[in-house]
Design a protein around this motif. Structure first.
Motif, PDB file in Angstrom:
ATOM      1  N   ARG A   1       0.834  -1.201   0.000  1.00  0.00           N
ATOM      2  CA  ARG A   1       0.000   0.000   0.000  1.00  0.00           C
ATOM      3  C   ARG A   1       0.876   1.262   0.000  1.00  0.00           C
ATOM      4  NH1 ARG A   1      -4.115   0.626   4.806  1.00  0.00           N
ATOM      5  NH2 ARG A   1      -4.674  -1.416   4.034  1.00  0.00           N
ATOM      6  N   ILE A   2       1.924   1.258   0.817  1.00  0.00           N
ATOM      7  CA  ILE A   2       2.788   2.429   0.929  1.00  0.00           C
ATOM      8  C   ILE A   2       3.630   2.621  -0.333  1.00  0.00           C
ATOM      9  CG2 ILE A   2       4.800   3.330   2.177  1.00  0.00           C
ATOM     10  CD1 ILE A   2       3.414   2.322   4.744  1.00  0.00           C
ATOM     11  N   THR A   3       4.154   1.544  -0.896  1.00  0.00           N
ATOM     12  CA  THR A   3       4.952   1.700  -2.118  1.00  0.00           C
ATOM     13  C   THR A   3       4.085   2.223  -3.272  1.00  0.00           C
ATOM     14  OG1 THR A   3       4.681  -0.655  -2.619  1.00  0.00           O
ATOM     15  CG2 THR A   3       6.740   0.018  -1.577  1.00  0.00           C
ATOM     16  N   LYS A   4       2.826   1.843  -3.310  1.00  0.00           N
ATOM     17  CA  LYS A   4       1.916   2.364  -4.326  1.00  0.00           C
ATOM     18  C   LYS A   4       1.721   3.870  -4.144  1.00  0.00           C
ATOM     19  CE  LYS A   4      -2.662   1.568  -6.268  1.00  0.00           C
ATOM     20  NZ  LYS A   4      -3.910   0.820  -6.160  1.00  0.00           N
ATOM     21  N   LYS A   5       1.572   4.308  -2.903  1.00  0.00           N
ATOM     22  CA  LYS A   5       1.426   5.749  -2.630  1.00  0.00           C
ATOM     23  C   LYS A   5       2.691   6.507  -3.003  1.00  0.00           C
ATOM     24  CE  LYS A   5      -2.348   6.209   0.325  1.00  0.00           C
ATOM     25  NZ  LYS A   5      -3.279   7.276   0.392  1.00  0.00           N
TER      26      LYS A   5
ATOM     27  N   TYR B   1       0.008   4.321   8.997  1.00  0.00           N
ATOM     28  CA  TYR B   1       1.375   4.745   8.734  1.00  0.00           C
ATOM     29  C   TYR B   1       1.386   6.110   8.069  1.00  0.00           C
ATOM     30  CZ  TYR B   1       2.871   0.153  10.100  1.00  0.00           C
ATOM     31  OH  TYR B   1       3.113  -0.984  10.834  1.00  0.00           O
ATOM     32  N   ARG B   2       2.493   6.818   8.251  1.00  0.00           N
ATOM     33  CA  ARG B   2       2.668   8.134   7.662  1.00  0.00           C
ATOM     34  C   ARG B   2       3.942   8.156   6.831  1.00  0.00           C
ATOM     35  NH1 ARG B   2      -1.689   7.639   9.320  1.00  0.00           N
ATOM     36  NH2 ARG B   2      -2.785   8.903  10.842  1.00  0.00           N
ATOM     37  N   ILE B   3       3.899   8.856   5.719  1.00  0.00           N
ATOM     38  CA  ILE B   3       5.050   9.030   4.838  1.00  0.00           C
ATOM     39  C   ILE B   3       5.410  10.507   4.878  1.00  0.00           C
ATOM     40  CG2 ILE B   3       5.927   8.777   2.497  1.00  0.00           C
ATOM     41  CD1 ILE B   3       3.474   6.797   2.095  1.00  0.00           C
ATOM     42  N   ILE B   4       6.601  10.816   5.353  1.00  0.00           N
ATOM     43  CA  ILE B   4       7.081  12.189   5.437  1.00  0.00           C
ATOM     44  C   ILE B   4       8.050  12.412   4.273  1.00  0.00           C
ATOM     45  CG2 ILE B   4       8.211  13.923   6.889  1.00  0.00           C
ATOM     46  CD1 ILE B   4       5.680  12.777   8.154  1.00  0.00           C
ATOM     47  N   TYR B   5       7.864  13.512   3.549  1.00  0.00           N
ATOM     48  CA  TYR B   5       8.701  13.747   2.373  1.00  0.00           C
ATOM     49  C   TYR B   5       8.848  15.238   2.091  1.00  0.00           C
ATOM     50  CZ  TYR B   5       4.226  14.355  -0.102  1.00  0.00           C
ATOM     51  OH  TYR B   5       2.992  14.775  -0.504  1.00  0.00           O
ATOM     52  N   THR B   6       9.828  15.569   1.253  1.00  0.00           N
ATOM     53  CA  THR B   6      10.025  16.942   0.800  1.00  0.00           C
ATOM     54  C   THR B   6       9.895  16.975  -0.724  1.00  0.00           C
ATOM     55  OG1 THR B   6      12.412  16.693   0.602  1.00  0.00           O
ATOM     56  CG2 THR B   6      11.581  17.543   2.698  1.00  0.00           C
ATOM     57  N   ILE B   7       9.613  18.170  -1.232  1.00  0.00           N
ATOM     58  CA  ILE B   7       9.458  18.349  -2.672  1.00  0.00           C
ATOM     59  C   ILE B   7      10.400  19.462  -3.123  1.00  0.00           C
ATOM     60  CG2 ILE B   7       7.864  18.923  -4.537  1.00  0.00           C
ATOM     61  CD1 ILE B   7       5.581  18.156  -2.582  1.00  0.00           C
TER      62      ILE B   7
END
Length: 84
Positions: A24-28, A58-64
């Motif tokens: 699920r997370i890799t798809k997101k 779960y949470r995915i933290i990222y920068t752009i």
């Protein structure tokens, strides 16, 4: 299209996830290459460029980095411990 980059240690965080959550997370994460600001993403307060998307518990933290078209995944963790 954006390039997805992982910070050091994120691969280990992905490997430790339950199999169902991993897919699920890799798809997101792959979806972030097309749209780095999908519906439901939130910019984190107190951090200049960090965003978060939810995937179950779960949470995915990222920068752009829009100028060079890179999304950097910083952290993937359970919602209880992701902000510590």
């Amino acid at each position: 299209m954006y390039t997805i980059v992982y910070k050091k240690g994120v691969d280990k965080q992905l490997e430790e996830l339950p199999k169902k959550e991993y897919f699920r997370i890799t798809k997101k994460i792959l979806g972030l290459a097309e749209n780095p600001r999908p519906y439901g993403c939130e910019k984190l307060k107190g951090n200049m460029d960090e965003y978060r998307i939810r995937s179950g518990n779960y949470r995915i933290i990222y920068t752009i980095a829009d100028e060079i078209l890179i999304v950097t995944i910083i952290k993937i963790a359970h919602r209880k411990s992701v902000y510590r």
